[in-house]
Design an enzyme around this catalytic site. Structure first.
Site, short mmCIF file in Angstrom:
data_model
loop_
_atom_site.label_atom_id
_atom_site.label_comp_id
_atom_site.label_asym_id
_atom_site.label_seq_id
_atom_site.Cartn_x
_atom_site.Cartn_y
_atom_site.Cartn_z
N ARG A 189 0.99 -1.15 -0.03
CA ARG A 189 -0.04 -0.11 -0.05
C ARG A 189 0.77 1.29 -0.14
NH1 ARG A 189 -3.93 -2.44 4.85
NH2 ARG A 189 -1.64 -3.20 5.47
N ARG A 228 12.06 5.39 3.25
CA ARG A 228 12.03 6.72 3.13
C ARG A 228 12.78 7.11 4.34
NH1 ARG A 228 6.29 8.79 2.15
NH2 ARG A 228 7.35 10.86 2.10
N ASP A 250 2.56 4.91 -0.32
CA ASP A 250 2.11 6.22 -0.18
C ASP A 250 1.73 7.24 -1.19
OD1 ASP A 250 2.25 5.24 2.50
OD2 ASP A 250 4.35 6.12 2.77
#
Length: 260
Positions: free
Chosen positions: A50, A197, A52
């Site tokens: 999923r 990230r 971002d």
């Protein structure tokens, strides 16, 4: 009823991520609309990752169930005729009915791209993170080695994540440079919310001289999000692909047969 597995590529720039949500258009929502147009029925698509808002993918995986008699491989052609040009089905195939893209053992590969030069390049603004701060990729690569293996990655977990454990296994972290483009590659069996990230943001701080490479070990051991660097912008991140354990075994078996 049969289950169809899709390998999905998309430019995440114009989407609020993968998963359907009330505050904006998502990749899953667009896929489900096109599937309804094709089949005449509302059908839920289940995605493996999923991603971002703003994150891209070349090999996300999703499944759906259908009673259409169309062969599995034909769904890629039928859906691509209906999808916008920033989403494409790279492959469609029928899989066993119990195949679940999130609960089967798998290995994901992400890359984070950094444009490291004096000024940005407009044509790369959507797919790289730009920084003019000179980055030392040898220090970044050395720091990345501390992340390989099984560790508690709580320091690299975004706020709001609902997980039973923050322990994950990372198979590979590499950092390479080609001209002005730095690519961080991270491969592992599972990732926490924003984990890649945050790792990228931390490696950039180390590459910029804020910390020594050895400080990465201290960040891991702190098990505190405040100890790690910032969450790098979404546009630099691409999910390159997902490989399932049974696919890897099948590939190894075929190599063994061909070697006889």
């Amino acid at each position: 009823m049969k289950r169809i597995k899709l390998t999905v590529a998309y430019d995440g720039t114009n989407y609020c991520g993968w998963q359907v949500q009330p505050n904006g258009i998502t990749v899953q929502e667009v896929l489900e609309r096109c599937l309804e147009d094709l089949t005449g029925k509302k059908t839920e698509i289940i995605g493996a990752s999923r991603t971002d808002a703003g994150v891209h993918a070349l090999g996300n995986v999703a499944v759906f169930d259908t009673d259409m008699r169309m062969p599995g491989e034909k769904f890629s052609f039928a859906l691509n005729q209906r999808l916008p040009e920033d989403i494409r089905i790279e492959k469609a195939e029928e899989v066993p009915g119990d195949f679940h893209p999130r609960y089967r053992e798998s290995e994901k590969t992400y890359v984070y791209r950094i444009l490291n030069r004096q000024f940005p390049i407009p044509t790369q603004r959507l797919y790289t993170h730009f920084t003019y701060v000179p980055l030392d990729i040898e220090k970044m690569a050395e720091a990345g080695h501390y992340l390989v293996g099984e560790h508690d990655f709580k320091s690299f977990c975004g706020a709001g994540a609902q997980v039973k454990t923050t322990v994950r296994r990372v198979q590979e972290v590499s950092v390479v440079r080609e001209d002005d483009l730095i690519t961080i590659k991270i491969r592992g069996k599972g990732f926490l919310y924003n984990m890649v990230r945050i790792i990228a943001g931390t490696l950039m701080e180390i590459g910029g001289g804020m910390y020594s490479p050895e400080h990465m070990k201290e960040i891991l051991e702190a098990r505190d999000r405040q100890a790690a660097g910032p969450t790098a912008p979404a546009r630099g991140l691409t999910l390159m692909g997902i490989r399932y354990l049974e696919e890897r075994r099948e590939s190894q078996d075929m190599e063994g047969v061909s070697g006889i």
